[in-house]
Scaffold this active site. Sequence first.
Site, PDB file in Angstrom:
ATOM      1  CB  SER A  49      60.465  30.190  31.564  1.00  0.00           C
ATOM      2  OG  SER A  49      61.368  29.180  31.178  1.00  0.00           O
ATOM      3  CG  HIS A  50      60.337  25.951  33.361  1.00  0.00           C
ATOM      4  ND1 HIS A  50      60.655  26.596  32.183  1.00  0.00           N
ATOM      5  CD2 HIS A  50      59.196  25.265  33.133  1.00  0.00           C
ATOM      6  CE1 HIS A  50      59.744  26.291  31.274  1.00  0.00           C
ATOM      7  NE2 HIS A  50      58.847  25.494  31.818  1.00  0.00           N
ATOM      8  CG  ASP A 190      60.956  31.708  27.870  1.00  0.00           C
ATOM      9  OD1 ASP A 190      61.184  32.323  28.931  1.00  0.00           O
ATOM     10  OD2 ASP A 190      61.641  30.742  27.497  1.00  0.00           O
TER      11      ASP A 190
END
Length: 339
Positions: A49-50, A190
């Site tokens: 997610s990053h 997410d």
Amino acid sequence: MTAGTDVHLAYNDLVTLVQRIFVKNGASEHNARILSENCASCERDGSLSHGVFRIPGYISSLNSGWVDGQAVPEVEDCGPAFVRINANGGFTQPAFMAGRPLLIEKVKASGVAILAIRRSHHFSALWPDVEPFADEGLVAFSVVNSMACVVPHGGNKAVFGTNPIAFASPREGAAPFVFDQASSAIAHGDVQIAARAGHDLKPGMGVDRDGEPTTDPKAILDGGALLPFGGHKGNSIALMVEILGAALTGGYFSGEFDWSGHKGAQTPFTGQFFVVIDPERGGNNTFAHRVAEICDLVLEAGQDRLPGDRRHATRAKAATAGIPLSAQNYQMLTALAKA
Ligand code: NDP
Ligand code: PYC
């Protein structure tokens, strides 16, 4: 490359590709290097997610003029155990790297020191900020506030960001003990990933635009909001993050900055707080051993794994097989690097 085939890149190749994208979109070579190492580390460790997922958001923020990719941070020495940094509207990670040597110097001299960063944009995971301290034998705690999308417990208006907290400690005979978690029931990244994949969320994570509980990620993103994890307890942690990340550093609260004049802005403009401790100040020389003991007790008691174990296992796989990227993500990166 056949359409749909996954690509595996060496860490350095992914860093170079991502650095080129940052530079093409207005970041200085120096800042781009730090951001690309951060992004590639997240992708390598499976913090998806990053990692590469965030590149379009970084670019759209840079191109909107909301964040300054060329920013030069100002580091201030504020006493025996306090360092302050004004990131001057740039990304947090280059500001952090600029102040890190002075912070370490103070931890060595005083046993503990604080780093307070303000006017900064943090758009990544926190573990890359704290884990290297533990690799050097130090204990580190950090928080960052983000953008208002979390309703306080029992409330009806988003006030908090997803406000992560991260902690890292050396552990004898093993990788450091590190946890890094949002204070919302789920990270905003997410929720976006679930919305794209068409998956529902677990109950208790968010509300729709009318404040009604929902498991639909699109309803959360479309005017709804997230909830703190663990009811009133997570709520207090989210509030603590606003206090340390913004009130103490001099940055904005998650609901305070106004990005409405910058179409495409996605990066939260807030602050980040660190406290770093030399655990051997007491001279016992048993700290890392004691950490290993308590971690072993937890595992023996039946917890199937510790936080950080999944990341380290993913990292180990990437060291031999390369960092896996979907064909779609690889094509996105190569197109952006050429554009
Ligand atoms: P997760 O809930 O996925 O994981 C939180 C922590 O719990 C991790 O350390 C993870 O370790 C650990 N963990 C997960 N499952 C287990 C398990 N079964 N047993 C033991 N430990 C476990 O993370 P979040 O969704 O809360 O946050 C995701 C990321 O988003 C974080 O990196 C955070 O920093 C980032 N974020 C960044 C924000 C910003 O403003 N910059 C805002 C909000 C979030 P492991 O990694 O090994 O799975
Ligand atoms: O995933 O919640 C999140 C997030 C906010 C800012 C950067 N990541």
